[in-house]
Design a protein around this motif. Sequence first.
Motif, PDB file in Angstrom:
ATOM      1  N   ILE A 135       4.542  46.129 -12.307  1.00 60.61           N
ATOM      2  CA  ILE A 135       4.547  47.383 -13.073  1.00 60.61           C
ATOM      3  C   ILE A 135       3.098  47.796 -13.328  1.00 60.61           C
ATOM      4  O   ILE A 135       2.779  48.429 -14.343  1.00 60.61           O
ATOM      5  CB  ILE A 135       5.308  47.221 -14.410  1.00 60.61           C
ATOM      6  CG1 ILE A 135       6.544  46.340 -14.234  1.00 60.61           C
ATOM      7  CG2 ILE A 135       5.790  48.569 -14.935  1.00 60.61           C
ATOM      8  CD1 ILE A 135       7.301  46.105 -15.510  1.00 60.61           C
ATOM      9  N   SER A 136       2.215  47.450 -12.440  1.00 66.73           N
ATOM     10  CA  SER A 136       0.792  47.744 -12.624  1.00 66.73           C
ATOM     11  C   SER A 136       0.500  49.225 -12.404  1.00 66.73           C
ATOM     12  O   SER A 136       1.282  49.954 -11.781  1.00 66.73           O
ATOM     13  CB  SER A 136      -0.030  46.910 -11.637  1.00 66.73           C
ATOM     14  OG  SER A 136       0.319  47.231 -10.297  1.00 66.73           O
ATOM     15  N   SER A 137      -0.654  49.635 -12.966  1.00 67.48           N
ATOM     16  CA  SER A 137      -1.155  51.015 -12.796  1.00 67.48           C
ATOM     17  C   SER A 137      -0.133  52.044 -13.259  1.00 67.48           C
ATOM     18  O   SER A 137       0.248  52.960 -12.523  1.00 67.48           O
ATOM     19  CB  SER A 137      -1.549  51.264 -11.334  1.00 67.48           C
ATOM     20  OG  SER A 137      -2.543  50.355 -10.912  1.00 67.48           O
ATOM     21  N   ASN A 138       0.325  51.882 -14.499  1.00 65.04           N
ATOM     22  CA  ASN A 138       1.208  52.849 -15.144  1.00 65.04           C
ATOM     23  C   ASN A 138       0.586  53.271 -16.478  1.00 65.04           C
ATOM     24  O   ASN A 138      -0.637  53.129 -16.661  1.00 65.04           O
ATOM     25  CB  ASN A 138       2.614  52.262 -15.324  1.00 65.04           C
ATOM     26  CG  ASN A 138       3.438  52.330 -14.053  1.00 65.04           C
ATOM     27  OD1 ASN A 138       4.009  53.360 -13.716  1.00 65.04           O
ATOM     28  ND2 ASN A 138       3.493  51.214 -13.322  1.00 65.04           N
ATOM     29  N   GLN A 139       1.392  53.728 -17.402  1.00 65.75           N
ATOM     30  CA  GLN A 139       0.881  54.221 -18.687  1.00 65.75           C
ATOM     31  C   GLN A 139       1.575  53.530 -19.865  1.00 65.75           C
ATOM     32  O   GLN A 139       1.777  54.140 -20.909  1.00 65.75           O
ATOM     33  CB  GLN A 139       1.066  55.742 -18.780  1.00 65.75           C
ATOM     34  CG  GLN A 139       0.303  56.519 -17.720  1.00 65.75           C
ATOM     35  CD  GLN A 139       0.493  58.019 -17.833  1.00 65.75           C
ATOM     36  OE1 GLN A 139       1.041  58.519 -18.824  1.00 65.75           O
ATOM     37  NE2 GLN A 139       0.031  58.758 -16.830  1.00 65.75           N
ATOM     38  N   LEU A 140       1.879  52.278 -19.715  1.00 67.90           N
ATOM     39  CA  LEU A 140       2.472  51.520 -20.806  1.00 67.90           C
ATOM     40  C   LEU A 140       1.436  51.272 -21.898  1.00 67.90           C
ATOM     41  O   LEU A 140       0.284  50.917 -21.609  1.00 67.90           O
ATOM     42  CB  LEU A 140       3.017  50.186 -20.297  1.00 67.90           C
ATOM     43  CG  LEU A 140       4.195  50.251 -19.325  1.00 67.90           C
ATOM     44  CD1 LEU A 140       4.518  48.855 -18.808  1.00 67.90           C
ATOM     45  CD2 LEU A 140       5.420  50.855 -19.999  1.00 67.90           C
ATOM     46  N   THR A 141       1.835  51.425 -23.145  1.00 70.81           N
ATOM     47  CA  THR A 141       0.943  51.190 -24.281  1.00 70.81           C
ATOM     48  C   THR A 141       1.412  50.042 -25.166  1.00 70.81           C
ATOM     49  O   THR A 141       0.590  49.387 -25.805  1.00 70.81           O
ATOM     50  CB  THR A 141       0.808  52.464 -25.134  1.00 70.81           C
ATOM     51  OG1 THR A 141       2.111  52.878 -25.575  1.00 70.81           O
ATOM     52  CG2 THR A 141       0.179  53.593 -24.311  1.00 70.81           C
ATOM     53  N   VAL A 142       2.711  49.806 -25.216  1.00 74.17           N
ATOM     54  CA  VAL A 142       3.280  48.766 -26.071  1.00 74.17           C
ATOM     55  C   VAL A 142       4.334  48.007 -25.276  1.00 74.17           C
ATOM     56  O   VAL A 142       5.125  48.614 -24.546  1.00 74.17           O
ATOM     57  CB  VAL A 142       3.918  49.364 -27.352  1.00 74.17           C
ATOM     58  CG1 VAL A 142       4.520  48.259 -28.209  1.00 74.17           C
ATOM     59  CG2 VAL A 142       2.894  50.162 -28.149  1.00 74.17           C
ATOM     60  N   LEU A 143       4.311  46.694 -25.459  1.00 71.82           N
ATOM     61  CA  LEU A 143       5.360  45.861 -24.879  1.00 71.82           C
ATOM     62  C   LEU A 143       6.304  45.470 -26.014  1.00 71.82           C
ATOM     63  O   LEU A 143       5.979  44.635 -26.860  1.00 71.82           O
ATOM     64  CB  LEU A 143       4.769  44.607 -24.223  1.00 71.82           C
ATOM     65  CG  LEU A 143       3.856  44.828 -23.021  1.00 71.82           C
ATOM     66  CD1 LEU A 143       3.377  43.499 -22.458  1.00 71.82           C
ATOM     67  CD2 LEU A 143       4.543  45.656 -21.948  1.00 71.82           C
ATOM     68  N   ASN A 144       7.472  46.113 -26.047  1.00 75.32           N
ATOM     69  CA  ASN A 144       8.435  45.877 -27.116  1.00 75.32           C
ATOM     70  C   ASN A 144       9.192  44.573 -26.906  1.00 75.32           C
ATOM     71  O   ASN A 144       9.155  43.974 -25.822  1.00 75.32           O
ATOM     72  CB  ASN A 144       9.421  47.050 -27.197  1.00 75.32           C
ATOM     73  CG  ASN A 144       8.746  48.343 -27.587  1.00 75.32           C
ATOM     74  OD1 ASN A 144       7.898  48.362 -28.481  1.00 75.32           O
ATOM     75  ND2 ASN A 144       9.093  49.436 -26.916  1.00 75.32           N
ATOM     76  N   SER A 145       9.881  44.176 -27.948  1.00 75.33           N
ATOM     77  CA  SER A 145      10.690  42.960 -27.869  1.00 75.33           C
ATOM     78  C   SER A 145      11.829  43.158 -26.868  1.00 75.33           C
ATOM     79  O   SER A 145      12.359  44.258 -26.712  1.00 75.33           O
ATOM     80  CB  SER A 145      11.256  42.608 -29.242  1.00 75.33           C
ATOM     81  OG  SER A 145      10.211  42.422 -30.181  1.00 75.33           O
TER      82      SER A 145
END
Length: 500
Positions: A124-134
Amino acid sequence: MRLTASQPLGKTSVRGNRWNRATAALMLSLCLRFPPSVAMCPPYCLCASDIISCSGRNLSVLPSDLPSYATRLDLSHNALTALPVDWTSGPFDRLATLILSRNSISQIEGNAFTVAPYLIHLDISSNQLTVLNSSIFSGLKELKELLLFGNQISQINPGAFSDLYSLQRLYLSGNRLNAFPLGLYWEPGGPRNLTFLDLSNNMLSKVPVQRLLSLPLQGGNYLQENPLVCDCALLALLEYWMWRQYRPLIVFRSQYPCRDDSGPKCSQQVVSDMPVEANTYQVDPGKWLSVPCPGLTSPTQDVFWVTPKTVLKSSTNDTSARLIVSPNGTLEIQEALMEDSGVYVCVAARGRHFGPKESPEVNVVVGNQSTASRSGLTRRKGAQHFNTAFTTLASCVVSIILVLLYLYLTPCRCQENRGGASGGCGGRAFVLCADPREVESGQRRSNGKRVAFLEPQLGDSDVNGLKTTAIHLGHVTTEGILKNGSRTVGQTLTDPTQMA
């Protein structure tokens, strides 16, 4: 169903109607033993056996008619923005590799990957994730490699890596993390065999030195290109890693802080000569033992002791513990136990590099040193026991074979005629005897077995110009004949009936 065979190939009709492409695809799927419910390859994707690639198609919505038999699915280089729970119509029971890189994904719902429980590689590299939820990766118990680099991750909530029991390699470089994700190692349900962690190029200013010292050095924690503060704890960690030839530091040493003498002055006085070999300290069980830190003679900040069971720090001592570190870096072992024996390492900022033969290690022996040495050599001796037993057995077998050869197959000289004639068996003949002493004494057992090999005499007769072999058996006794026990000892073969 009846086919009209009079028409050319490709124009065959069923009940007067031509086959269309859908009917041909259905028949092909039946021939390949695919059930009719399996989706065919989407027109905007490329399919090769069980590999499906929908890369670079500018997709903004995930296709719902993807074949469920795929083992590799490539959805990279598209315009996807989210990954909902129902992103696919059915489960992927064979999917091992899922590639979602180079999209614009900013949200992944919990349990979104439960439809692919056998994933091994997830990108899932080079995306726009900001938070990794539970529970974002819930259900991925077989996942071994997770790529999350090149996002904007600044927060990792507790339980984000739950169920990732088999995770071995995690790439988190190129994000905005300002805290080390300790939950990777100590949260219940987290990875158990994580050997590679890439946290380079983030926003880390401090790292948990005490926790990092407790991790095995077989893998790698890459921390380069972070704004780390060069304090005494970090300097001690880097010196220890350099002494252990830690590969992540050796390869990227120029991208770490504390590279020169501009670092903090953590100790006022340092011994110039470090011990070449680890010193040994012996103590009786139940007694107290003080172990000084090699290379330090004055109080210093942040001294760590790596013990066989845990890592101790001078500034965070537990007064109720048996093992504590004094302010001057000395390790105090109270009421020593036998299990306290082992190798201890003093990790401190000495402001110098270790020599090729210098060591910050010490050996602690609780109890009799010879007893501790014997217990330490148990494994090695156990491994040698098998080799010794096997060698002994092989030697016994060889010895028995040699003894049997000596007793029953000993070469003996040919005996002369009883009449004293010189013509006996040839000079090159030999007799295998049961016991050489029997030849000297002339005594034989009636049931013994004898074998003779006879060769021509040197004085062979010449008849009509041809040489014929002259074998004189008149002098040959039962010495060299295989006997059955019925003949008497010393009987000669002069009787023709006996020769037959």
